[in-house]
Design a protein around this motif. Sequence first.
Motif, PDB file in Angstrom:
ATOM      1  N   GLN A  67      32.127  46.309  46.975  1.00  0.00           N
ATOM      2  CA  GLN A  67      33.356  46.975  46.518  1.00  0.00           C
ATOM      3  C   GLN A  67      33.099  48.227  45.669  1.00  0.00           C
ATOM      4  OE1 GLN A  67      36.842  44.586  44.924  1.00  0.00           O
ATOM      5  NE2 GLN A  67      36.119  45.539  43.053  1.00  0.00           N
ATOM      6  N   ASP A  76      29.475  46.165  42.075  1.00  0.00           N
ATOM      7  CA  ASP A  76      30.389  45.024  42.081  1.00  0.00           C
ATOM      8  C   ASP A  76      30.487  44.568  43.531  1.00  0.00           C
ATOM      9  OD1 ASP A  76      32.292  43.087  41.868  1.00  0.00           O
ATOM     10  OD2 ASP A  76      33.885  44.371  41.054  1.00  0.00           O
ATOM     11  N   GLU A 109      27.874  42.548  39.754  1.00  0.00           N
ATOM     12  CA  GLU A 109      29.075  41.757  39.431  1.00  0.00           C
ATOM     13  C   GLU A 109      29.465  40.906  40.639  1.00  0.00           C
ATOM     14  OE1 GLU A 109      32.061  44.255  37.685  1.00  0.00           O
ATOM     15  OE2 GLU A 109      33.696  43.042  38.494  1.00  0.00           O
ATOM     16  N   ASP A 110      29.942  39.714  40.378  1.00  0.00           N
ATOM     17  CA  ASP A 110      30.396  38.790  41.427  1.00  0.00           C
ATOM     18  C   ASP A 110      29.515  38.845  42.678  1.00  0.00           C
ATOM     19  OD1 ASP A 110      32.433  37.687  39.922  1.00  0.00           O
ATOM     20  OD2 ASP A 110      34.057  38.795  40.888  1.00  0.00           O
ATOM     21  N   ASP A 154      33.325  38.028  37.300  1.00  0.00           N
ATOM     22  CA  ASP A 154      34.674  38.619  37.223  1.00  0.00           C
ATOM     23  C   ASP A 154      35.659  37.626  37.839  1.00  0.00           C
ATOM     24  OD1 ASP A 154      36.990  40.121  37.410  1.00  0.00           O
ATOM     25  OD2 ASP A 154      36.250  41.461  38.967  1.00  0.00           O
ATOM     26  N   LYS A 209      39.276  41.259  31.484  1.00  0.00           N
ATOM     27  CA  LYS A 209      40.471  41.954  31.973  1.00  0.00           C
ATOM     28  C   LYS A 209      41.687  41.278  31.334  1.00  0.00           C
ATOM     29  CE  LYS A 209      38.785  43.205  36.626  1.00  0.00           C
ATOM     30  NZ  LYS A 209      38.615  42.685  38.007  1.00  0.00           N
ATOM     31  N   LYS A 244      34.349  49.499  31.921  1.00  0.00           N
ATOM     32  CA  LYS A 244      34.406  49.796  33.357  1.00  0.00           C
ATOM     33  C   LYS A 244      35.853  50.142  33.696  1.00  0.00           C
ATOM     34  CE  LYS A 244      33.916  47.437  37.821  1.00  0.00           C
ATOM     35  NZ  LYS A 244      34.208  46.182  38.506  1.00  0.00           N
TER      36      LYS A 244
HETATM   37 ZN    ZN Z   1      34.992  42.827  40.094  1.00  0.00          ZN
END
Ligand code: ZN
Length: 462
Positions: free
Chosen positions: A164, A243, A286-287, A313, A338, A389
């Motif tokens: 992503q 990510d 990430e993830d 995440d 988040k 981020k």
């Molecule tokens: Zn993410």
Amino acid sequence: MPEPAIAAVRARRIWDSRGRPTVEAEVLLSDGVLGRGVAPAGASRGSREALDRRDGGTRLDGLDVQLALRSVNEDIAAHLRGCDPFDQSAVDARLIALDGTPNKSRLGGNAIVAVSLAVLDAAAASRRVPLWQYLLGDARLTIPLPEIQIFGGGAHAGRRTDIQDFMVVAPSAKSFAEALEITAEVYLSAGKLMADRGLVQGVADEGGWWPAFSSNHEALDTLMRAIEGAGFRPGQDVGISLDIAASEFGCGGRYSLRLEERELDRDCLAEYLVRLCDRYPILSVEDPFAEDDPEGFRCFTAAVGDRVQVIGDDYLVTNADLVEQAAAARTVNAVLLKVNQAGTISETFAACQAARRAGFGTIVSARSGETEDFAIAHLAVGWDAGQLKVGSFARSERMAKWNEVLRIEEALGAKARFAGWSVLRGGRSALDEASSGGSAARAPHAAAGAASTAKLGPAQHR
Ligand code: ZN
Ligand code: PGA
């Protein structure tokens, strides 16, 4: 003069960076001060996030927020009137109790998070200090290391690439301002490189180039060339952060890489990602696995966690209990924060504290659907998160946050200490080793931000 109380709460519909409706809440205090908060919106969401309340049906694709506005104007407003705006925990506890569901689906995560942010904003304004300062009090402060997207993929670019976010970090920069300048050069360089080869299709949801790559390696090779083209040494001046957002292309331990037309099981994906970390100067992932695959996270963290930041995440959804479970199972070494995954400021801060207790890194993050609101820039500084981020280096909903940190850094003058290497696993040696392709003995992690002393939460400003 009595301490100010919450006098009124109201909400309006505004529009986010994808042109979709969202909730903006306003909190008026009895001293005449007004605070504002806006709900962001994700596109690659974890299944355990707080749930937004949207109207459904066909109008505006079912995304309108009239019901969430009603939650604020009719329900929440009546219950917060008279409350102490400086007791954020009590306000948030009241919002949680009033909603009464485990995932905030009755009033809506979008209604609740907008109000929670607006109360915090009002409290800081009433004290006549910037939000970051209100949160921080006298505690130690670092200006966060920015993680900035160069190419967007996955759910943010029509699934054009499996991964992503292809991002860069510039931990060798002396300041946040310099880190942004380095990134600006890399972003421009990547754009030119891609335009020359007919590989740019516009910009993705978070402002990164929307690429037409034919493999994930092509994306990483192009990123390496963009870093070099901008005059920097990949692996020394500028590192790579990914990510993977693997929940978007995997579940039940199986992963389907569309771009490479391959289906991988957990072990093969782990091998694939470890090889990427050996071949490229990757500092953060990430993830890497889907949210239902803690075993994948555990294997990957065991393999590279001493030199690579492994962030949860969608897997941890800014939830303190899940962070504690991850700490016990050693599945990650860093946590994305988040506000709208948790749903309130207090729960987000609780996840931050849980991460810190575990010695994990912390990264305050925006969503792919954002507005011009820059409160998260203040949260990252005020909580001394160490990293921030917010997407790429284009589109004003992204630049508003970067620019606000510049203002904060300038206001602090000599007191501003840029996080740089101190917040990354393995410190500088990790990047040197990655750039030489080595996997010899790694330095112990030096996550200074993660190990820093107790930080103030909003509730302590009574
Ligand atoms: Zn993410
Ligand atoms: P989202 O994704 O905001 O679209 O859910 C951002 C991320 O995965 O970090």
